[in-house]
Design a protein around this motif. Structure first.
Motif: not given
Length: 293
Positions: A124, A127, A140-143, A165, A168-169, A172, A291
Motif C-alpha cells: 500500500f 494515498l 492511487d489504490e486501496f489493495p 479509507t 473502502t476496505y 470489500r 463521488t
C-alpha cells in the motif's frame, strides 16, 4: 476461526536503517514468542520519517531526498526478503513501513508492505498526503489482501483522516484494518498528551473507524522525539466494538491481543450496537455526492 494473536510495535525510530532493522528483528522474535500471527510496524520505520517538510530546493529537503535515494528499497528487495524468512519461520504476517523505490529508482513512495510466510503479499502506498512531495509521491489504490486470518486492508497515517479509507476496505470484506503511522503530538517542545489536539484526533479516529465499520483496527505508531517531531505512541489493537484491547501508552514496547476474528466481528454486527450490521444497512444509492464532488 479459533483465537489468533494480533500484535503491534510502538517504536522509537532513528534515521539509521541498520538500527531500525535490528529492532524489527527483536520485535518479531518477541511477537513470535507470544504466538502472534500478525505484527504491524510504524510508518517508514525502516528508514525513519521525514525530519522536515518543505519546498523543493530547501537544503533540508535536498538532504532528506538524498537520504531516501540512498536507503529506499524495491519491493521485493533485501529487507522484504529478510522479513519473509522470519515470517516463514514463525508462520506470521508482518507489515512494515518503508521508503519504497520504484520505476528504477526514479520514484519514491511512503509504503506499508505486508509480508507473509509466502513472501510479499502486497504494497500500500500512502494515498492522501501530497504534503510529502517532493520526497514521496502519492499512491492511487486501496489493495485488499487475502490471508489465512481473513482480508486485511493496510493504510498509512494521514489516510486515517478520511472515512472512505477503512470503509473502502470494509465493504470489500476486510476484517482487519492495519495502520502504519508516525502520528505526532501537536506541541513537540512541551508535549501534554492529555490536552494535545493531535492526540485527541488519534484517539477518536482509531476507535471510530473500528466502530463505524465493525472491523478490527490495528495502529502501530512511532513514539518519542525524532527530528522535529515528538510522536504520540499509543500503538493499539481495537475490537470491532471500539473497545481498546491493548495500548502501548507512550513507551517503546510490543502489544498483543488474542481474538477470534470471525466470532468477534459477528458479535459486533449482531448484538453490540442496536443489534445492527452497519455495512448491511448502508444506502449506497443515496451517496452519489461522495463521488461527484
Amino acid at each position: 476461526m479459533s483465537e489468533v494473536t494480533l500484535a503491534a510495535a510502538c517504536m522509537n525510530v532513528a534515521h539509521d536503517k541498520a538500527a531500525n532493522l535490528d529492532k524489527y528483528l527483536r520485535f518479531i522474535d518477541e511477537a513470535a514468542a507470544l504466538g502472534a500471527r500478525l505484527l504491524v510496524f510504524p510508518e517508514v520505520s525502516l528508514q525513519g520519517y521525514l525530519k522536515k517538510r518543505g519546498a523543493p530546493g530547501e537544503p533540508e529537503v535536498i538532504e532528506l531526498t538524498r537520504y531516501y535515494r540512498k536507503t529506499a528499497e524495491t519491493v521485493p528487495g533485501p529487507t522484504t526478503e529478510l522479513i519473509g524468512e522470519y515470517a516463514a519461520r514463525h508462520d506470521m504476517y508482518i507489515q512494515i513501513g518503508m521508503a519504497e523505490s520504484a520505476r528504477a529508482g526514479q520514484v519514491f513512495y511512503n509504503s506499508a508492505v505486508l509480508v507473509g510466510p509466502e513472501g510479499v503479499v502486497g504494497v500500500f502506498r500512502k494515498l492522501h498526503d501530497r504534503g510529502e512531495w517532493p520526497v514521496f509521491c502519492s499512491g492511487d489504490e486501496f489493495p485488499l489482501w487475502d490471508t489465512s486470518l481473513g482480508r486485511i486492508g493496510a493504510f498509512v497515517c494521514y489516510d486515517m483522516c478520511f472515512p472512505e479509507t477503512v470503509r473502502t476496505y470494509a465493504v470489500r470484506g476486510a476484517v482487519i484494518a492495519s495502520m502504519s503511522t508516525a502520528w505526532p503530538l501537536k506541541d513537540a517542545d512541551a508535549p501534554d498528551p492529555e490536552t494535545d489536539h493531535y492526540a485527541y484526533v488519534y484517539d477518536t479516529l482509531t476507535r471510530a473507524h473500528a466502530i463505524a465499520n465493525q472491523v478490527f483496527f490495528i495502529s502501530s505508531n512511532q513514539v518519542g522525539p525524532t527530528g522535529r517531531y515528538n510522536y504520540y505512541g499509543h500503538s493499539r489493537i481495537i475490537a470491532p466494538t471500539g473497545c481498546v484491547l491493548a495500548d502501548s501508552g507512550r513507551e517503546e514496547k510490543l502489544i498483543a491481543a488474542s481474538v477470534d476474528v470471525e466470532r468477534d466481528i459477528d458479535v459486533a454486527r449482531t448484538e453490540t450496537l442496536f443489534f445492527k450490521n452497519l455495512l448491511r444497512d448502508r444506502r449506497p444509492e443515496t451517496y452519489g455526492a461522495l463521488t461527484r464532488t
